[in-house]
Design a protein around this motif. Structure first.
Motif, PDB file in Angstrom:
ATOM      1  N   PRO A 163       0.958  -1.516   0.126  1.00  0.00           N
ATOM      2  CA  PRO A 163      -0.007   0.015   0.047  1.00  0.00           C
ATOM      3  C   PRO A 163       0.844   1.498   0.083  1.00  0.00           C
ATOM      4  O   PRO A 163       0.480   2.464  -0.663  1.00  0.00           O
ATOM      5  CB  PRO A 163      -0.977  -0.240   1.446  1.00  0.00           C
ATOM      6  CG  PRO A 163      -0.878  -1.591   1.634  1.00  0.00           C
ATOM      7  CD  PRO A 163       0.389  -2.303   1.097  1.00  0.00           C
ATOM      8  N   ARG A 164       1.973   0.992   0.755  1.00  0.00           N
ATOM      9  CA  ARG A 164       2.642   2.538   0.818  1.00  0.00           C
ATOM     10  C   ARG A 164       3.448   2.657  -0.835  1.00  0.00           C
ATOM     11  O   ARG A 164       3.743   4.178  -0.857  1.00  0.00           O
ATOM     12  CB  ARG A 164       3.848   2.626   1.984  1.00  0.00           C
ATOM     13  CG  ARG A 164       4.495   3.469   1.986  1.00  0.00           C
ATOM     14  CD  ARG A 164       5.206   3.897   3.321  1.00  0.00           C
ATOM     15  NE  ARG A 164       6.201   5.132   3.398  1.00  0.00           N
ATOM     16  CZ  ARG A 164       5.589   5.976   4.033  1.00  0.00           C
ATOM     17  NH1 ARG A 164       4.630   6.400   4.756  1.00  0.00           N
ATOM     18  NH2 ARG A 164       6.443   7.625   4.389  1.00  0.00           N
ATOM     19  N   MET A 165       3.758   1.519  -1.123  1.00  0.00           N
ATOM     20  CA  MET A 165       4.466   1.560  -1.977  1.00  0.00           C
ATOM     21  C   MET A 165       3.483   2.270  -3.398  1.00  0.00           C
ATOM     22  O   MET A 165       4.394   2.976  -4.622  1.00  0.00           O
ATOM     23  CB  MET A 165       5.551   0.327  -3.176  1.00  0.00           C
ATOM     24  CG  MET A 165       6.224   0.255  -2.404  1.00  0.00           C
ATOM     25  SD  MET A 165       7.390  -1.140  -2.718  1.00  0.00           S
ATOM     26  CE  MET A 165       7.971  -0.789  -4.686  1.00  0.00           C
ATOM     27  N   LEU A 166       2.778   1.486  -3.320  1.00  0.00           N
ATOM     28  CA  LEU A 166       1.737   2.363  -4.401  1.00  0.00           C
ATOM     29  C   LEU A 166       1.444   3.132  -4.384  1.00  0.00           C
ATOM     30  O   LEU A 166       1.953   4.650  -5.546  1.00  0.00           O
ATOM     31  CB  LEU A 166       0.170   1.382  -4.278  1.00  0.00           C
ATOM     32  CG  LEU A 166      -1.012   2.497  -4.804  1.00  0.00           C
ATOM     33  CD1 LEU A 166      -0.967   1.738  -6.381  1.00  0.00           C
ATOM     34  CD2 LEU A 166      -2.598   2.296  -4.757  1.00  0.00           C
ATOM     35  N   LEU A 167       1.808   4.485  -3.250  1.00  0.00           N
ATOM     36  CA  LEU A 167       1.354   5.582  -3.101  1.00  0.00           C
ATOM     37  C   LEU A 167       2.899   6.386  -3.788  1.00  0.00           C
ATOM     38  O   LEU A 167       2.285   7.727  -3.840  1.00  0.00           O
ATOM     39  CB  LEU A 167       1.837   6.577  -1.649  1.00  0.00           C
ATOM     40  CG  LEU A 167       0.792   5.951  -1.094  1.00  0.00           C
ATOM     41  CD1 LEU A 167       0.206   6.449   0.412  1.00  0.00           C
ATOM     42  CD2 LEU A 167      -1.045   6.242  -1.831  1.00  0.00           C
ATOM     43  N   GLU A 168       4.085   5.890  -4.078  1.00  0.00           N
ATOM     44  CA  GLU A 168       5.280   6.301  -4.272  1.00  0.00           C
ATOM     45  C   GLU A 168       5.212   6.248  -6.086  1.00  0.00           C
ATOM     46  O   GLU A 168       6.003   6.747  -6.660  1.00  0.00           O
ATOM     47  CB  GLU A 168       6.226   5.569  -4.251  1.00  0.00           C
ATOM     48  CG  GLU A 168       6.119   6.392  -3.015  1.00  0.00           C
ATOM     49  CD  GLU A 168       7.598   4.797  -2.292  1.00  0.00           C
ATOM     50  OE1 GLU A 168       8.284   4.725  -2.455  1.00  0.00           O
ATOM     51  OE2 GLU A 168       7.461   5.080  -0.508  1.00  0.00           O
ATOM     52  N   GLN A 169       4.183   5.774  -6.651  1.00  0.00           N
ATOM     53  CA  GLN A 169       3.987   5.426  -8.084  1.00  0.00           C
ATOM     54  C   GLN A 169       4.101   6.218  -9.068  1.00  0.00           C
ATOM     55  O   GLN A 169       2.793   7.469  -8.616  1.00  0.00           O
ATOM     56  CB  GLN A 169       3.236   4.106  -8.566  1.00  0.00           C
ATOM     57  CG  GLN A 169       3.133   3.197  -7.277  1.00  0.00           C
ATOM     58  CD  GLN A 169       4.656   2.315  -7.763  1.00  0.00           C
ATOM     59  OE1 GLN A 169       5.622   2.387  -9.055  1.00  0.00           O
ATOM     60  NE2 GLN A 169       6.032   1.954  -6.408  1.00  0.00           N
ATOM     61  N   PRO A 170       4.632   6.829  -9.910  1.00  0.00           N
ATOM     62  CA  PRO A 170       4.307   8.055 -10.854  1.00  0.00           C
ATOM     63  C   PRO A 170       2.805   7.805 -11.018  1.00  0.00           C
ATOM     64  O   PRO A 170       2.784   7.247 -11.931  1.00  0.00           O
ATOM     65  CB  PRO A 170       5.444   8.374 -12.207  1.00  0.00           C
ATOM     66  CG  PRO A 170       5.471   6.488 -12.366  1.00  0.00           C
ATOM     67  CD  PRO A 170       5.235   6.036 -11.067  1.00  0.00           C
ATOM     68  N   CYS A 171       2.296   9.412 -11.059  1.00  0.00           N
ATOM     69  CA  CYS A 171       0.750   9.311 -11.740  1.00  0.00           C
ATOM     70  C   CYS A 171       1.086  10.665 -11.514  1.00  0.00           C
ATOM     71  O   CYS A 171       1.660  11.925 -11.396  1.00  0.00           O
ATOM     72  CB  CYS A 171      -0.007   8.761 -10.979  1.00  0.00           C
ATOM     73  SG  CYS A 171      -0.007   9.177  -9.333  1.00  0.00           S
ATOM     74  N   ASP A 172      -0.109  11.259 -12.467  1.00  0.00           N
ATOM     75  CA  ASP A 172      -0.740  13.097 -12.477  1.00  0.00           C
ATOM     76  C   ASP A 172      -1.846  13.110 -11.323  1.00  0.00           C
ATOM     77  O   ASP A 172      -1.533  14.121 -10.941  1.00  0.00           O
ATOM     78  CB  ASP A 172      -1.593  12.846 -13.911  1.00  0.00           C
ATOM     79  CG  ASP A 172      -0.423  13.187 -15.643  1.00  0.00           C
ATOM     80  OD1 ASP A 172       0.743  13.693 -15.490  1.00  0.00           O
ATOM     81  OD2 ASP A 172      -0.903  12.133 -15.918  1.00  0.00           O
ATOM     82  N   VAL A 173      -2.262  12.491 -10.749  1.00  0.00           N
ATOM     83  CA  VAL A 173      -3.208  12.292 -10.416  1.00  0.00           C
ATOM     84  C   VAL A 173      -3.059  12.061  -8.625  1.00  0.00           C
ATOM     85  O   VAL A 173      -3.302  10.278  -8.829  1.00  0.00           O
ATOM     86  CB  VAL A 173      -4.702  13.020 -10.471  1.00  0.00           C
ATOM     87  CG1 VAL A 173      -5.668  13.408  -9.314  1.00  0.00           C
ATOM     88  CG2 VAL A 173      -4.813  14.072 -10.910  1.00  0.00           C
ATOM     89  N   LEU A 174      -2.913  11.736  -7.726  1.00  0.00           N
ATOM     90  CA  LEU A 174      -2.888  10.875  -6.017  1.00  0.00           C
ATOM     91  C   LEU A 174      -4.026  11.674  -5.768  1.00  0.00           C
ATOM     92  O   LEU A 174      -3.935  12.659  -5.224  1.00  0.00           O
ATOM     93  CB  LEU A 174      -1.457  11.137  -5.642  1.00  0.00           C
ATOM     94  CG  LEU A 174      -1.190  10.196  -4.314  1.00  0.00           C
ATOM     95  CD1 LEU A 174      -1.620   8.919  -4.489  1.00  0.00           C
ATOM     96  CD2 LEU A 174      -0.246  10.848  -3.738  1.00  0.00           C
ATOM     97  N   ALA A 175      -5.249  10.568  -5.327  1.00  0.00           N
ATOM     98  CA  ALA A 175      -5.925  11.455  -4.308  1.00  0.00           C
ATOM     99  C   ALA A 175      -6.280   9.798  -2.914  1.00  0.00           C
ATOM    100  O   ALA A 175      -6.913   9.022  -2.873  1.00  0.00           O
ATOM    101  CB  ALA A 175      -7.084  11.020  -5.124  1.00  0.00           C
TER     102      ALA A 175
END
Length: 421
Positions: free
Chosen positions: A282-294
């Motif tokens: 779960p924490r690694m998911l938030l570190e992945q490249p993206c345009d919008v993190l919600a």
């Protein structure tokens, strides 16, 4: 005494945020505690008859931050690990959120320390009704209007409304919002918060000149807010590449099937079991490249360490308080300019449509869904324009700008009303 009553990391976070704004606005020292600490904090214990005929004691809370602009307004959450400090912090944030949206409410929040998933349906009803019964001396359509939050839903609000109405001898739909449409609820309320998150994310994409059809998104939390945010983003062409809840996290840069995720979560109540592939920590998911993190789950998810690792262009805060003050400072020091849509703006759709529901109940005149959503988007656009303009004018972050507008409105209302002898 106040420092010993209202404690904990979430309350300290709300206090630290207010200190930043108080310094920014040059609010006198002797007025800061008046702005911070709640007008009223209620703690109750109450017994509930369980299905095996034993009696279990629960603890419940309700905090009314201020009543300077109108009745308190805020959700009631059922969660295992809550305390008076956390509830007070959520009420404080609700105050700034309502003021920013120019709603005639002060901030409120409530909760019961319980895991609702561990309760059987009749136990959940018994607990809901008994909690509202304990709150009756302290709430009312002109005093404090409840709404759903984590662990509660339309059905719980219907039980709240019915319990209060039985004691009044008449039906009082305006005592709560977020009710089923058939009991005085409004069309559009269920999806309002998530719709607002997606709507403002598109405003940010446009501001950064990013086409939605080429954009990607990661949504943390897949309850009511996160799922509707994901659907709203996907509806305009944004590719959902990551999603998580308390049970599982999935990441696929090729894209995830939003409709299938929503259907699975609707059947099972969680994301676990959706797939044996594409899983990620779960924490690694938030570190992945993206345009919008919600981040649409709980408080204090983005800490300073994670803030250094983020690879998103936009943070759309669907949850309350997902970014710590330490993380805010890290984000401010980064030279890549992550655009933050602060929580009191980004997730205000729920309370705005709750206001619409309250107005409709008082008038006994109900609007179409199209009218509700049109009014919601216009209200969000007004707040968005004010925040962006204030941030540019003062050279401050979007969070500072949003909170400054909200706090100023509360300060002016308190000053105009004065101190009752």
């Amino acid at each position: 005494m106040l420092n010993s009553l209202f404690t904990g990391p979430v309350f300290e976070m709300a206090r630290d945020q207010l200190l930043v704004i108080a310094n920014h606005l040059s609010i006198p020292e002797d007025e800061r505690d008046w702005l911070l600490y709640p007008k009223r904090a209620i703690v109750v214990t109450f017994p509930v008859r369980m299905e095996d005929n034993r009696t279990e004691l629960f603890i419940g809370y309700r905090v009314q931050h201020h009543l300077a602009l109108g009745p308190a307004k805020g959700g009631t959450r059922f969660a295992a690990n809550i305390d008076i400090g956390e509830i007070a912090a959520l009420a404080i944030w609700m105050s700034w959120k309502c003021a920013l949206a120019d709603l005639p409410f002060g901030g409120g929040k409530g909760g019961v320390a319980v895991d609702p998933r561990a309760l059987k349906p009749k136990e959940l009803e018994n607990l809901s009704r008994r909690y509202m019964q304990e709150m009756i001396p302290f709430v009312g359509p002109r005093t404090d209007v409840m709404a759903p939050d984590m662990g509660t839903n339309e059905q719980v609000m219907a039980w709240f409304m019915d319990t209060y109405s039985m004691y009044q001898g008449v039906t009082v739909p305006e005592i709560v919002t977020g009710k089923p449409v058939g009991t005085g609820g409004t069309l559009g309320r269920r999806e309002a918060t998530g719709h607002g998150v997606a709507f403002l994310a598109f405003r940010a994409l446009d501001a950064l000149d990013i086409a939605p059809a080429t954009a990607t998104a990661i949504v943390q939390g897949f309850g009511n807010v996160g799922s509707h945010a994901a659907m709203g983003l996907a509806a305009r062409g944004v590719k959902l590449i990551g999603v998580s809840d308390h049970s599982a996290a999935y990441y696929d840069p090729k894209g995830l099937d939003v409709k299938a995720l929503v259907a699975h979560a609707g059947r099972t109540g969680e994301l676990a079991g959706y797939s044996s592939q594409a899983t990620i920590a779960p924490r690694m998911l938030l570190e992945q490249p993206c345009d919008v993190l919600a981040p649409c789950a709980v408080e204090r998810v983005i800490d300073a360490d994670l803030a250094r690792r983020l690879r998103c262009r936009i943070i759309a805060e669907g949850a309350n308080g997902p970014t710590t003050p330490e993380a805010d400072r890290v984000l401010a020091d980064r030279n890549d300019g992550i655009f933050v849509i602060p929580d009191i703006l980004c997730n205000a759709g729920g309370v705005i449509v709750s206001y619409f529901e309250w107005v409709q109940d008082l008038q006994q005149y109900f609007w179409s869904r199209d009218e509700v959503m049109d009014r919601l988007e216009r209200a969000l656009d007004r707040s968005w324009a004010m925040v962006v303009a204030r941030a540019k004018r003062d050279g401050v972050s979007n969070r500072t700008a949003a909170m400054a507008i909200g706090v100023e409105r509360v300060v002016k209302a308190k000053q105009a009303r004065g101190l009752f002898p």
